[in-house]
Design an enzyme around this catalytic site. Structure first.
Site, mmCIF file in Angstrom:
data_model
loop_
_atom_site.group_PDB
_atom_site.id
_atom_site.type_symbol
_atom_site.label_atom_id
_atom_site.label_comp_id
_atom_site.label_asym_id
_atom_site.label_seq_id
_atom_site.Cartn_x
_atom_site.Cartn_y
_atom_site.Cartn_z
ATOM 1 N N GLU A 134 0.887 -1.178 0.000
ATOM 2 C CA GLU A 134 0.000 0.000 0.000
ATOM 3 C C GLU A 134 0.910 1.208 0.000
ATOM 4 O O GLU A 134 1.686 1.412 0.927
ATOM 5 C CB GLU A 134 -0.919 -0.019 1.224
ATOM 6 C CG GLU A 134 -2.012 1.041 1.185
ATOM 7 C CD GLU A 134 -1.613 2.325 1.881
ATOM 8 O OE1 GLU A 134 -1.357 3.329 1.170
ATOM 9 O OE2 GLU A 134 -1.544 2.343 3.114
ATOM 10 N N GLU B 10 4.272 13.253 -4.499
ATOM 11 C CA GLU B 10 3.796 13.160 -3.119
ATOM 12 C C GLU B 10 4.791 13.845 -2.187
ATOM 13 O O GLU B 10 5.949 13.459 -2.092
ATOM 14 C CB GLU B 10 3.624 11.695 -2.710
ATOM 15 C CG GLU B 10 3.020 11.547 -1.325
ATOM 16 C CD GLU B 10 2.828 10.100 -0.921
ATOM 17 O OE1 GLU B 10 1.784 9.797 -0.303
ATOM 18 O OE2 GLU B 10 3.707 9.280 -1.205
#
Length: 499
Positions: free
Chosen positions: A267, A401
């Site tokens: 993830e 990010e």
């Protein structure tokens, strides 16, 4: 839940015993090499403890012990009702140590103590309880066959699970991995991030206090290259689960395949869009939610709504409201229950965020709020909540990010344009849309390439909903019954009933 005050938490911090031993086969000890590294609090830059710097020797011992325990079947073959009872007791023991765990989390990674208590620890307890309760409620299948045959479909535990978890929600992410893994009968070797090891070490101790058998949950610490890498490569590890950056996730997928083709689930990151239409039910509420969606946990959240897409007809007034909400979230002492935004996890992460802010300015984004280091005299690692008007989705701050309190605003004119901007990213973890138009809500939700979509809300859901991403945000799912799939193998058994 009583949160007390700053003086209370400061006194608790002075008295707390910092865990600094790994757990292997129910034994609490140092790394075999004797090496340690300093665990530094982002609150003030001071050393909290010397943490075992594990290497391949420690990894081999932990995995070998977990393998023996799994193969002998004392946990894997335990009756589901008994395994359920054990994990429910584990959850109660974690709950009994709520204040201690919350304080360790705050000291270790800088999040506000009120969030550590109300969010991290509470959700961790719910996670363990939920998966414990699921143990005796998940059934196998019987295939449709002729009368002289019986076809059964069952699930069996993988074996030894390596769980490598991140530093932003150390306790909660550990529980998201170990709870379903243990519930399905596996043994786990848990490796927290070297930046935030404390709650994982304490969790290992609490597991033993709760009566989990020796070797069912082993906990090691150390750096990615010296501890995480040999753990991921180990041929006796059957499953590898990870939460962290996309770059590391890609590497671990390769390692898992090339070692022993172990089941590997990652993830990873996100660059989540939060889309505001003019007909949102409550624009003031949406503005406050937009600020919280990026500045909660200092922006160190994989699902952080770091891209705010606002219809151009309301953009200026809406962004003024977001900036006003941001002013109420200026960084403060994480031990103060009134603090809404704490410290970034360490100096390197703070510098990373400040560098991205500089890049945003250099590429022409308009700085609407913040943009600088804060509380410098504390010695800690704080950055102001920062808001940019990017003008385009092509800027670095709109594509990469940042993992910090930096919000990038982008305007749009049509629904189609909003969707195109939202999906123009390598990530696909989460997204939100705010509108009163039910048809539009359905269209946009369906069109968003993301594992979680929220309507007139941000970061909704509970343990019943799966969590995971599309594209380069990862594979597999945490939470819900779907999480159990990662930790089990499907077996088909076909029986001849004829004479």
């Amino acid at each position: 839940m009583i949160v007390s005050d700053l003086q209370y938490w400061q006194s608790q911090a002075e008295a707390i015993l910092i865990p600094n031993r790994i757990i292997i086969n129910a034994q609490s000890r140092h790394a075999l090499s004797g090496k340690t590294y300093d665990c530094i609090s982002p609150i003030d830059g001071k050393i909290l403890a010397a943490i075992p710097d594990c290497d391949e020797q420690d990894v081999n011992q932990a995995v070998a012990n977990s393998r023996v325990v799994f193969d002998e079947g004392s946990w894997a073959m335990l009756a589901p009702a008994k395994r359920k009872k054990c994990l429910l007791h584990f959850a109660e023991c974690v709950s009994a140590h709520a204040e201690e765990l919350a304080l360790l989390e705050t000291l270790d990674m800088g999040k506000p103590i009120s969030d550590a208590l109300a969010v991290d620890v509470s959700a961790s307890v719910r996670c363990i309880r939920w998966h414990a309760e699921a143990i005796d409620k998940v059934y196998g299948e019987v295939a449709p066959t002729a009368s002289d045959e019986l076809g059964m479909v069952t699930r069996e535990p993988l074996g030894v699970i390596a769980a490598i978890v991140p530093w932003n929600f150390p306790l909660l992410m550990a529980c998201w991995k170990i709870a379903p893994a243990l519930a399905t009968g596996n043994c786990v070797v848990l490796k927290p991030s070297e930046k935030s090891p404390l709650t994982a070490l304490r969790l290992g101790q609490i597991a033993l206090e709760a009566g989990l058998p020796a070797g069912v949950l082993n906990v090691i610490t150390g750096y990615g290259k010296t501890a995480g890498e040999p753990l991921a490569q180990h041929p006796d590890v059957d499953g590898l689960v990870f939460t962290g950056s996309t770059a590391v996730g890609k590497h671990l997928l390769s390692v898992g395949a090339l070692s022993n083709m172990k089941r590997t689930y990652v993830e990873c990151g996100g660059k989540s869009p939060n889309i505001i239409f003019p007909d949102a039910p409550n624009l003031d509420k949406a503005a406050k939610a937009a600020a919280s969606a990026i500045f909660f946990n200092q922006g160190e959240v994989c699902t952080a709504a770091s891209r705010l897409l606002v219809h151009n007809s309301i953009k200026d007034s809406f962004m003024a409201s977001v900036a006003e909400a941001a002013r109420a979230m200026e960084p403060g002492n994480p031990l103060d229950p009134a603090t809404q935004m704490g410290a970034l996890v360490d100096e390197s992460q703070m510098q990373r965020v400040l560098n991205y802010i500089d890049v945003g300015k250099q590429e022409g984004a308009a700085l609407l709020h913040g943009g600088a280091q804060s509380l410098v005299d504390t010695g800690g690692f704080y950055v102001q909540p920062t808001i940019f008007d990017a003008g385009t989705n092509k800027l670095t701050i709109a594509q990469e990010e940042i993992f910090g309190p930096v919000l990038t605003c982008i305007g749009f004119d049509t629904e189609e344009e909003a969707l195109a901007i939202a999906n123009d990213t390598q990530y696909g973890l989460a997204a939100a849309v705010w509108t009163s138009n039910l048809a539009r809500a359905h269209r946009v939700a369906k069109g968003l390439k993301a594992g979680s979509v929220w309507v007139n809300y941000y970061d909704g859901g509970d343990m019943t909903a799966p969590f995971g991403g599309f594209k380069q945000s990862g594979n597999g799912r945490d939470k819900s019954l779907h999480a159990l799939e990662k930790y089990t193998e499907v077996k088909a058994t076909w029986i001849n009933l004829a004479d």
